[in-house]
Write a protein that holds these residues in place. Structure first.
Motif, PDB file in Angstrom:
ATOM      1  N   ALA A 409     -39.154  22.908 -16.504  1.00  0.00           N
ATOM      2  CA  ALA A 409     -37.730  22.627 -16.712  1.00  0.00           C
ATOM      3  C   ALA A 409     -37.435  22.765 -18.195  1.00  0.00           C
ATOM      4  CB  ALA A 409     -37.378  21.226 -16.224  1.00  0.00           C
ATOM      5  N   GLU A 410     -36.302  23.324 -18.511  1.00  0.00           N
ATOM      6  CA  GLU A 410     -35.967  23.542 -19.919  1.00  0.00           C
ATOM      7  C   GLU A 410     -35.647  22.211 -20.596  1.00  0.00           C
ATOM      8  OE1 GLU A 410     -32.242  25.610 -21.871  1.00  0.00           O
ATOM      9  OE2 GLU A 410     -33.696  27.144 -21.212  1.00  0.00           O
ATOM     10  N   ARG A 411     -36.229  22.029 -21.784  1.00  0.00           N
ATOM     11  CA  ARG A 411     -36.006  20.802 -22.546  1.00  0.00           C
ATOM     12  C   ARG A 411     -35.742  21.163 -24.010  1.00  0.00           C
ATOM     13  NH1 ARG A 411     -35.718  18.928 -18.204  1.00  0.00           N
ATOM     14  NH2 ARG A 411     -36.888  17.180 -17.282  1.00  0.00           N
ATOM     15  N   ASN A 412     -34.790  20.462 -24.601  1.00  0.00           N
ATOM     16  CA  ASN A 412     -34.535  20.597 -26.035  1.00  0.00           C
ATOM     17  C   ASN A 412     -35.459  19.676 -26.829  1.00  0.00           C
ATOM     18  OD1 ASN A 412     -32.455  22.470 -25.769  1.00  0.00           O
ATOM     19  ND2 ASN A 412     -30.878  20.881 -25.623  1.00  0.00           N
ATOM     20  N   ILE A 413     -35.924  20.170 -27.973  1.00  0.00           N
ATOM     21  CA  ILE A 413     -36.745  19.357 -28.884  1.00  0.00           C
ATOM     22  C   ILE A 413     -35.790  18.681 -29.860  1.00  0.00           C
ATOM     23  CG2 ILE A 413     -38.576  19.407 -30.621  1.00  0.00           C
ATOM     24  CD1 ILE A 413     -39.577  21.997 -29.249  1.00  0.00           C
ATOM     25  N   THR A 414     -35.599  17.370 -29.718  1.00  0.00           N
ATOM     26  CA  THR A 414     -34.522  16.688 -30.446  1.00  0.00           C
ATOM     27  C   THR A 414     -34.979  15.571 -31.381  1.00  0.00           C
ATOM     28  OG1 THR A 414     -34.235  15.147 -28.599  1.00  0.00           O
ATOM     29  CG2 THR A 414     -32.895  17.163 -28.576  1.00  0.00           C
ATOM     30  N   ASP A 415     -36.118  14.955 -31.088  1.00  0.00           N
ATOM     31  CA  ASP A 415     -36.491  13.753 -31.845  1.00  0.00           C
ATOM     32  C   ASP A 415     -37.671  14.039 -32.772  1.00  0.00           C
ATOM     33  OD1 ASP A 415     -34.535  12.362 -30.535  1.00  0.00           O
ATOM     34  OD2 ASP A 415     -35.873  11.583 -28.989  1.00  0.00           O
ATOM     35  N   ILE A 416     -37.526  13.619 -34.036  1.00  0.00           N
ATOM     36  CA  ILE A 416     -38.583  13.783 -35.041  1.00  0.00           C
ATOM     37  C   ILE A 416     -38.937  12.410 -35.597  1.00  0.00           C
ATOM     38  CG2 ILE A 416     -39.233  14.871 -37.225  1.00  0.00           C
ATOM     39  CD1 ILE A 416     -37.020  16.923 -36.711  1.00  0.00           C
ATOM     40  N   ALA A 417     -40.218  12.100 -35.622  1.00  0.00           N
ATOM     41  CA  ALA A 417     -40.678  10.830 -36.207  1.00  0.00           C
ATOM     42  C   ALA A 417     -40.822  11.030 -37.721  1.00  0.00           C
ATOM     43  CB  ALA A 417     -41.995  10.394 -35.584  1.00  0.00           C
ATOM     44  N   PHE A 418     -39.703  10.837 -38.450  1.00  0.00           N
ATOM     45  CA  PHE A 418     -39.705  11.099 -39.894  1.00  0.00           C
ATOM     46  C   PHE A 418     -40.663  10.178 -40.646  1.00  0.00           C
ATOM     47  CE2 PHE A 418     -35.534  12.623 -38.462  1.00  0.00           C
ATOM     48  CZ  PHE A 418     -35.515  13.891 -39.029  1.00  0.00           C
ATOM     49  N   SER A 419     -40.986   9.025 -40.057  1.00  0.00           N
ATOM     50  CA  SER A 419     -41.880   8.081 -40.727  1.00  0.00           C
ATOM     51  C   SER A 419     -43.359   8.400 -40.506  1.00  0.00           C
ATOM     52  CB  SER A 419     -41.602   6.654 -40.238  1.00  0.00           C
ATOM     53  OG  SER A 419     -41.811   6.549 -38.839  1.00  0.00           O
ATOM     54  N   HIS A 420     -43.650   9.382 -39.662  1.00  0.00           N
ATOM     55  CA  HIS A 420     -45.048   9.738 -39.406  1.00  0.00           C
ATOM     56  C   HIS A 420     -45.688  10.286 -40.683  1.00  0.00           C
ATOM     57  CE1 HIS A 420     -48.565  11.796 -37.707  1.00  0.00           C
ATOM     58  NE2 HIS A 420     -48.405  11.022 -36.626  1.00  0.00           N
ATOM     59  N   PRO A 421     -46.969   9.957 -40.932  1.00  0.00           N
ATOM     60  CA  PRO A 421     -47.637  10.455 -42.153  1.00  0.00           C
ATOM     61  C   PRO A 421     -47.601  11.966 -42.304  1.00  0.00           C
ATOM     62  CG  PRO A 421     -48.952   8.743 -41.102  1.00  0.00           C
ATOM     63  CD  PRO A 421     -47.823   9.033 -40.167  1.00  0.00           C
ATOM     64  N   LEU A 422     -47.475  12.698 -41.209  1.00  0.00           N
ATOM     65  CA  LEU A 422     -47.423  14.159 -41.288  1.00  0.00           C
ATOM     66  C   LEU A 422     -46.210  14.631 -42.077  1.00  0.00           C
ATOM     67  CD1 LEU A 422     -48.821  16.776 -40.261  1.00  0.00           C
ATOM     68  CD2 LEU A 422     -47.228  16.726 -38.334  1.00  0.00           C
ATOM     69  N   TYR A 423     -45.124  13.848 -42.040  1.00  0.00           N
ATOM     70  CA  TYR A 423     -43.883  14.262 -42.699  1.00  0.00           C
ATOM     71  C   TYR A 423     -43.590  13.464 -43.972  1.00  0.00           C
ATOM     72  CZ  TYR A 423     -42.946  16.853 -38.398  1.00  0.00           C
ATOM     73  OH  TYR A 423     -43.027  17.730 -37.346  1.00  0.00           O
ATOM     74  N   THR A 424     -44.605  12.807 -44.531  1.00  0.00           N
ATOM     75  CA  THR A 424     -44.410  12.089 -45.786  1.00  0.00           C
ATOM     76  C   THR A 424     -44.004  13.067 -46.885  1.00  0.00           C
ATOM     77  OG1 THR A 424     -46.047  10.420 -45.170  1.00  0.00           O
ATOM     78  CG2 THR A 424     -45.504  10.601 -47.501  1.00  0.00           C
ATOM     79  N   ASN A 425     -42.883  12.764 -47.555  1.00  0.00           N
ATOM     80  CA  ASN A 425     -42.352  13.587 -48.658  1.00  0.00           C
ATOM     81  C   ASN A 425     -41.980  15.001 -48.227  1.00  0.00           C
ATOM     82  OD1 ASN A 425     -42.815  11.457 -50.495  1.00  0.00           O
ATOM     83  ND2 ASN A 425     -44.922  12.131 -50.809  1.00  0.00           N
ATOM     84  N   VAL A 426     -41.715  15.195 -46.928  1.00  0.00           N
ATOM     85  CA  VAL A 426     -41.313  16.515 -46.437  1.00  0.00           C
ATOM     86  C   VAL A 426     -39.797  16.637 -46.388  1.00  0.00           C
ATOM     87  CG1 VAL A 426     -41.342  18.067 -44.445  1.00  0.00           C
ATOM     88  CG2 VAL A 426     -43.439  16.903 -45.157  1.00  0.00           C
ATOM     89  N   PHE A 427     -39.145  15.622 -45.838  1.00  0.00           N
ATOM     90  CA  PHE A 427     -37.695  15.657 -45.689  1.00  0.00           C
ATOM     91  C   PHE A 427     -37.040  14.726 -46.708  1.00  0.00           C
ATOM     92  CE2 PHE A 427     -39.475  16.568 -41.488  1.00  0.00           C
ATOM     93  CZ  PHE A 427     -38.837  17.755 -41.168  1.00  0.00           C
TER      94      PHE A 427
END
Length: 642
Positions: A409-427
């Motif tokens: 089934a088609e799904r949109n990717i909508t939620d980002i865990a901005f607090s995850h260590p992977l995205y530290t200082n990225v956004f």
């Protein structure tokens, strides 16, 4: 009045001897009058009355003489009750960096040390401790040289720590007077919820205050905009009082490479920009000249030659997007199909990407599990035709993860865990209005790993952490437009960069620090860390892997500066350490909020007050003088009183 030898007061019974003698001499005789001696009888009568007065005076002086002598030998004195008790004295001397503030052109620490040396009685036994040193049951002569050479430190005990530590020096005796002396500038950061383990300790606080509360601090440095040719260094400074400007110098090793001026705003902050070559290795030091605290007048940092991160992709699909992300300037990227892969290559990599494999062979699963356990990072992007059993056999070792079913089934990717260590200082900020990528088909997943990216119905698109990242859908163009989304670049780039913990411009002493060195060590070899001037060397905690060595720092080093990471005498990387800047604020506690027996502004006045409380006024000399005086009186009576 008290007596040193009260048992000698029994000698007062000797006063009965002169009394008995006097009574014997004054016994009455029978009078026999003569008829023709009336005049003679009168003369004799008057002489006898005079003799009686003389004897009474002699008796009084002799009694007082004996009384004074007995009291003199009993040694009477006046003193407070506490003056006679056994004393236990513990001194806390604050030697934190804030004690470098000046008073009378001398630091507070040196002033405190000098006053202590002048004030402590030479033969007194006491215990003294600082933020890092302990001297137990010593006399002043034993530690005088140690006190004079005492250095300031970044450590600062709070009130709870001071009290708990001081109580370990006191005995359990209830018959001793326990004095705890606290000598400090009492900065605001010392405050804590104060809980005494005993209320029988007398606290005496001495606050040493600087003449001027002015200090300028180099707070931090970080990289701003950069290009292939130049790097912009941003330096932040702060001041405790209003100040117009101050010169700021930038050194590479000992060479001055730039100098500018920092201008402070109304918020007492200043920002300085330096532009340096991006291709140059920098062992940097930013320095100012300030009359306040000295420890925060410089900040060390270093920019090493970039290590290339080793990345490898195992493909059964197009991997052009990976080669565009893992570029040659930062990564050493290699790509293989499953059929032509040499498994021995995996142990030398930092990150491995499984790109759309239909089946993960058992042999590869075992190698990948060993690779991850040795510190490697793994990214799994499944194929639409993925064999769930082979994938789940691999996933069981990571966060108890498994694919459970296929959802078409088609799904949109909508939620980002901005607090995850992977995205530290990225956004710079949380983005909510971007063009959502989508997938046509995905695997539902069960895992205790945190979600990183999710679909609109909260099912996970990407989960993971600690170097393990698992997608739930194929990202081929037939199944998803994720490759065309701006989100793919920071996601895979962060995975690659995080696979090798590169050192920051500098690290802060007293905090847990870890970094990876892309080095392969022989079985018995270790990495060492040496100060730049080579007078200090230590071995940090380290774990050796096939593709890197992970170093951990906490207790060492203790001094700020630039250090070399050395492998068999060869410098392979530099790392910088700086002290925390907590001491630079110069904000002090309100002394009215501190509970203490006495509060003083100088060490000398405290010891004078304590000496006064412990003073014993001896009286035996006065009683000796009285005895001599009564002896003289007796001689005068004998000589002149007829």
């Amino acid at each position: 009045m008290q007596f040193k030898h009260p048992e000698l007061l029994w000698a007062l019974l000797l006063l009965l001897i002169p009394v008995f003698i006097h009574l014997f001499q004054l016994r009455r005789f029978k009078k026999t009058p003569f008829t023709n001696v009336k005049l003679l009888q009168k003369v004799v009568s008057e002489s006898r009355r005079s003799n009686t007065i003389k004897k009474w005076l002699l008796l009084a002086t002799r009694l007082l003489l004996l009384f004074a002598l007995v009291l003199a030998f009993a040694q009477p004195f006046f003193a407070k009750k506490t003056a006679l008790a056994k004393k236990e004295t513990v001194i806390y001397l604050d030697n934190s960096f804030s004690m470098e503030a000046k008073t009378d052109n001398e630091t507070l620490l040196k002033t405190g040390v000098q006053e202590l040396i002048k004030s402590i009685p030479k033969d007194n036994v006491f215990s003294l401790f600082t933020n890092g040193k302990v001297f137990r049951d010593v006399r002043l002569r034993d530690i005088q040289n140690d006190l004079l050479s005492l250095k300031s430190t970044s450590k600062q005990l709070d009130f709870n720590e001071i009290t708990l530590k001081a109580n370990t020096f006191f005995s359990n005796s209830e018959n001793t007077v326990k004095d705890l002396i606290l000598i400090s500038d009492f900065q605001q950061r010392m405050q804590s919820i104060h809980t005494d383990s005993t209320n029988k300790v007398q606290k005496h606080v001495v606050q040493l205050s600087p003449d001027v509360l002015e200090n300028v601090s180099v707070d931090t440095v970080y990289i701003g905009d950069s290009s292939p040719e130049n790097i912009e260094l941003i330096t932040e400074l702060s001041t405790t009082e209003k100040k117009e400007s101050i010169p700021v110098s930038l050194y590479n090793d000992d060479k001055l490479i730039a100098k500018t001026s920092a201008t402070f705003g109304d918020n007492k902050k200043a920002t300085v920009l330096f532009s340096i070559s991006a291709k140059e290795v920098i062992n940097g030091k930013i320095e100012i000249s300030d009359t306040g605290l000295s420890y925060d007048n410089k900040l060390y940092f270093n920019i090493n030659e970039k290590e290339k991160i080793k990345a490898l992709a195992i493909n059964e699909a197009n991997d052009d997007y990976l080669s565009r992300i893992f570029t040659n300037d930062e990564f050493s990227f290699s790509t293989y199909t499953l059929n032509n892969l040499n498994y021995s290559l995996l142990e030398t990599q930092n990150i491995v990407v499984l790109n759309e494999l239909n089946v993960i062979p058992d042999a590869l699963q075992n190698v990948l599990k060993s690779f991850v356990s040795n510190g490697g990072s793994l990214v799994v992007v499944p194929s639409k035709e993925a064999d769930m059993n082979s994938y789940n056999n691999l996933f069981n070792a990571f966060f108890s993860t498994m694919y459970t079913e296929v959802t078409r089934a088609e799904r949109n990717i909508t939620d980002i865990a901005f607090s995850h260590p992977l995205y530290t200082n990225v956004f710079e900020k949380e983005v909510t209005n971007f063009q959502y990528p989508k997938v046509s088909e995905y695997f539902k997943i069960r895992s205790i790993a945190p979600k990183i990216i999710s679909f609109q119905d909260k099912d996970a698109f990407l989960v993971g952490g600690d170097g393990i990242y698992i997608f739930t859908a194929s990202i081929t163009n037939e199944n998803s437009n994720f490759k065309n989304s701006p989100l793919i670049v920071p996601t895979f780039y962060s995975m690659g960069v995080n696979s090798l913990k590169l050192p920051k411009l500098y690290s802060v002493l007293g905090t847990k620090i870890s970094l990876d060195v892309s080095s392969t060590l022989s079985k018995d070899n270790i990495l060492k860390v040496a100060a730049k001037n080579k007078d200090y060397e230590f071995i940090p905690q380290q774990r050796s892997f096939a593709n890197k060595v992970s170093l951990s720092f906490y207790e060492n080093p203790t001094m700020d500066g630039i250090y070399h990471i050395v492998d068999n005498g060869e410098i392979i990387k530099n790392i910088s350490f700086n002290h925390q800047k907590n001491e630079s604020e110069l904000t002090y506690l309100n002394m009215g909020t501190i509970q203490a027996t006495t509060k003083q502004s100088s060490i000398a006045s405290l010891f004078e007050a304590m000496e006064k409380d412990n003073r014993v006024t001896e009286l035996w000399k006065w009683f000796v003088i009285l005895a001599l005086l009564f002896m003289v009186v007796e001689i005068l009576i004998q000589k002149y009183l007829k």
